[in-house]
Write a protein that holds these residues in place. Structure first.
Motif, PDB file in Angstrom:
ATOM      1  N   UNK A 124       0.832  -1.197   0.000  1.00 50.48           N
ATOM      2  CA  UNK A 124       0.000   0.000   0.000  1.00 50.48           C
ATOM      3  C   UNK A 124       0.871   1.253   0.000  1.00 50.48           C
ATOM      4  N   UNK A 125       1.892   1.277   0.847  1.00 53.19           N
ATOM      5  CA  UNK A 125       2.791   2.430   0.892  1.00 53.19           C
ATOM      6  C   UNK A 125       3.550   2.552  -0.427  1.00 53.19           C
ATOM      7  N   UNK A 126       3.887   1.409  -1.047  1.00 48.99           N
ATOM      8  CA  UNK A 126       4.565   1.449  -2.341  1.00 48.99           C
ATOM      9  C   UNK A 126       3.705   2.164  -3.379  1.00 48.99           C
ATOM     10  N   UNK A 127       2.438   1.825  -3.446  1.00 46.21           N
ATOM     11  CA  UNK A 127       1.546   2.503  -4.391  1.00 46.21           C
ATOM     12  C   UNK A 127       1.354   3.969  -4.009  1.00 46.21           C
ATOM     13  N   UNK A 128       1.444   4.275  -2.731  1.00 38.52           N
ATOM     14  CA  UNK A 128       1.326   5.658  -2.280  1.00 38.52           C
ATOM     15  C   UNK A 128       2.431   6.534  -2.868  1.00 38.52           C
ATOM     16  N   UNK A 129       3.562   5.921  -3.184  1.00 37.95           N
ATOM     17  CA  UNK A 129       4.685   6.671  -3.730  1.00 37.95           C
ATOM     18  C   UNK A 129       4.408   7.174  -5.140  1.00 37.95           C
ATOM     19  N   UNK A 130       3.559   6.480  -5.884  1.00 34.28           N
ATOM     20  CA  UNK A 130       3.310   6.836  -7.284  1.00 34.28           C
ATOM     21  C   UNK A 130       2.656   8.205  -7.422  1.00 34.28           C
ATOM     22  N   UNK A 131       1.591   8.536  -6.650  1.00 39.62           N
ATOM     23  CA  UNK A 131       1.005   9.871  -6.792  1.00 39.62           C
ATOM     24  C   UNK A 131       1.995  11.008  -6.550  1.00 39.62           C
ATOM     25  N   UNK A 132       2.917  10.834  -5.622  1.00 40.51           N
ATOM     26  CA  UNK A 132       3.885  11.902  -5.359  1.00 40.51           C
ATOM     27  C   UNK A 132       4.760  12.175  -6.576  1.00 40.51           C
ATOM     28  N   UNK A 133       5.117  11.125  -7.305  1.00 33.78           N
ATOM     29  CA  UNK A 133       5.877  11.337  -8.532  1.00 33.78           C
ATOM     30  C   UNK A 133       5.019  12.042  -9.587  1.00 33.78           C
ATOM     31  N   UNK A 134       3.711  11.799  -9.550  1.00 34.78           N
ATOM     32  CA  UNK A 134       2.814  12.535 -10.433  1.00 34.78           C
ATOM     33  C   UNK A 134       2.807  14.023 -10.111  1.00 34.78           C
ATOM     34  N   UNK A 135       2.819  14.366  -8.813  1.00 30.63           N
ATOM     35  CA  UNK A 135       2.884  15.773  -8.418  1.00 30.63           C
ATOM     36  C   UNK A 135       4.182  16.420  -8.906  1.00 30.63           C
ATOM     37  N   UNK A 136       5.287  15.681  -8.832  1.00 30.85           N
ATOM     38  CA  UNK A 136       6.566  16.215  -9.302  1.00 30.85           C
ATOM     39  C   UNK A 136       6.499  16.490 -10.799  1.00 30.85           C
ATOM     40  N   UNK A 137       5.928  15.568 -11.566  1.00 30.25           N
ATOM     41  CA  UNK A 137       5.795  15.778 -13.006  1.00 30.25           C
ATOM     42  C   UNK A 137       4.895  16.977 -13.294  1.00 30.25           C
ATOM     43  N   UNK A 138       3.814  17.108 -12.555  1.00 31.27           N
ATOM     44  CA  UNK A 138       2.891  18.221 -12.748  1.00 31.27           C
ATOM     45  C   UNK A 138       3.605  19.555 -12.557  1.00 31.27           C
TER      46      UNK A 138
END
Length: 505
Positions: free
Chosen positions: A314-328
């Motif tokens: 669950x925490x691993x998948x939580x990391x993906x949105x943060x990388x989306x914020x960085x790209x944004x």
């Protein structure tokens, strides 16, 4: 010579730890890991207020020396730090020490090799963040792959070999694609070097010529997409993310701290250093599709986490949105957007490490990390509960923690982005925070609240094991209260770049 000193100390430490008996390896590695941390912090933190302009070609602590020549192109040892790379070097040093200390009670075999690989990874990461010549950068980029593969394959969980091979194949293919794309670009420009600055200047001024059967514009586009693909895989943007949950879940907790906290930042950092810096016209042209990809990455990662029953996954998948914020933030072409993306990389590295350390502590004490088998741990493990609550609320964007500051900067810059529908795309990405908050609160309620439930009695654990997580929580609070510690240097570094991109706020 700061960068060379950091690299030399870390590499010598790695070899020294490899040679000592296993029972001394952990303590020696901890002491050795403090040397680059203290050295980098004492030399750089007093300078962060001044900042440097990476796009103007004046990084701090810069060293240039002729090295060799390949096919008529000069390869120079060229390293330096600016407001974008400096925070990531410090993050690398901090999380390496945290990982070493966290491994004291978890790793009980081949300890000397384990700690040596951690320190070698640190040296390679410092090289990636400080290199200003493509060939030097690529050597360090590839060096990171080897120790991380061994750390997962040798010390990981039941499916460690599958996860390690998947990680290796994905990132190796990505490296090959970005290497080919960059070499094509260099061959089509009138430069005779692999250094970033002259290549970026040639591309920005339209000095690319037709080659390889492609027009100048087509070749530039191919190089842009090849580089983006390589960095997207390393950053785990959707749909290039599938290696991440397996690698994060199967790696031992100290390795996951480095993998999630720093290694994925190689991709987002390089996206800023290459795609955003070298291709301002294409960034403006592709801003909307890339921002949509960022929003999809945020939402997919958040909703995928909802379906997980393994707390670590669950925490691993939580990391993906943060990388989306960085790209944004990176494609916003605004000062706050790009600076916020850099700040978010540091914040995410701290907070995701807190969550992984907390979950690892719970697993060691209870024998499981399955959410449906745990309940009421707050009374039995109050310190661990406090760490998990702090990490989760920081991740949700609690004010006065670094998560709030990073997301605020990103969203401020993204709302002011010059591409069409920027406000709508940003609002969609912001909705991901609601989903993130939902599943993290559910995790906390299920695991910490209610009557006690666990497969076995909670084993006695030293609270010292949670000291690394507590340190990271305090650092997150410090950056949330005083974000200017890095933001001044970061904004100065991206100022000239934003002018090139035509951005504003």
């Amino acid at each position: 010579m700061l960068v060379e000193a950091l690299l030399a100390v870390t590499l010598v430490a790695a070899f020294a730890v490899l040679l000592v008996p296993s029972k001394y390896a952990g303590r020696l590695a901890a002491v050795c890991s403090l040397l680059p941390l203290v050295g980098a912090a004492t030399r750089t933190l007093p300078s962060t207020g001044r900042g440097t302009r990476c796009s103007a070609g004046h990084p701090a602590f810069e060293t240039t020396a002729a090295w060799t020549s390949i096919g008529g192109y000069a390869v120079d040892w060229h390293v330096g730090l600016d407001g974008i790379s400096l925070p990531l070097v410090l993050l690398t040093a901090v999380l390496t020490t945290i990982a070493v200390v966290a491994a004291w009670d978890e790793i009980d075999e081949r300890r000397s090799l384990f700690y040596a690989l951690l320190l070698f990874t640190e040296a390679s990461l410092i090289g990636v963040f400080s290199a200003l010549d493509f060939f030097v950068w690529f050597v360090f980029w590839e060096f990171v792959l080897v120790p991380m593969y061994l750390l997962i394959a040798v010390y990981g969980g039941p499916r460690r070999r599958y996860a390690a091979i998947k990680f290796f194949v994905y990132t190796n293919v990505a490296s090959l694609v970005l290497f080919v794309g960059f070499v094509m670009l260099v061959a089509a420009t009138p430069v005779s070097t692999f250094e970033f600055a002259p290549i970026a200047h040639a591309v920005r001024t339209g000095a690319v010529h037709a080659a390889f059967g492609l027009s100048a514009s087509a070749l530039t586009g191919v190089a842009f997409l090849a580089l983006f693909f390589g960095f997207a895989v390393k950053s785990a943007f959707v749909p290039f993310h599938t290696w991440l949950p397996d690698a994060y879940t199967e790696a031992p907790t100290p390795v996951t701290v480095l993998l999630a906290g720093v290694v994925t930042k190689m991709g987002t950092y390089s996206l800023l250093r290459f795609n955003v810096t070298m291709f301002p016209d294409l960034i403006r042209q592709w801003a909307l599709p890339l921002a949509v990809l960022a929003a999809l990455t945020v939402l997919y990662g958040a909703f995928a986490a909802l379906a997980q029953r393994d707390a670590k996954r669950l925490v691993a998948y939580t990391s993906i949105p943060s990388m989306g914020f960085v790209l944004l933030g990176s494609v916003a072409a605004t000062n706050y957007g790009i600076a916020g993306a850099t700040f978010q990389m540091v914040s995410h590295g701290l907070l995701v490490s807190v969550l992984f350390l907390g979950v690892g502590y719970v697993e060691d004490a209870t024998g499981t990390r399955m959410v449906n088998k745990l309940s009421g741990l707050a009374d039995r493990m109050p310190v661990a509960a406090a760490v998990l609550v702090a990490g989760a609320f920081g991740y949700m964007g609690l004010p006065l923690m670094s998560g709030f500051a990073g997301e605020f900067f990103v969203f401020t810059g993204s709302f002011a982005a010059p591409y069409a529908h920027a406000q709508l795309v940003t609002a969609v990405a912001m909705f991901g925070i609601v989903v993130i908050a939902g599943y993290l609160l559910r995790l906390l309620q299920r695991v910490l609240m209610g009557p006690f439930e666990a497969p076995a009695a909670v084993s006695a654990r030293s609270r010292r094991d949670l000291a690394p997580a507590v340190v990271l929580v305090l650092l997150s609070i410090y950056l949330g209260v005083a974000p200017g510690t890095f933001m001044g240097a970061i904004q100065d570094a991206v100022g000239a770049l934003v002018t090139t991109l035509g951005g504003g706020l």
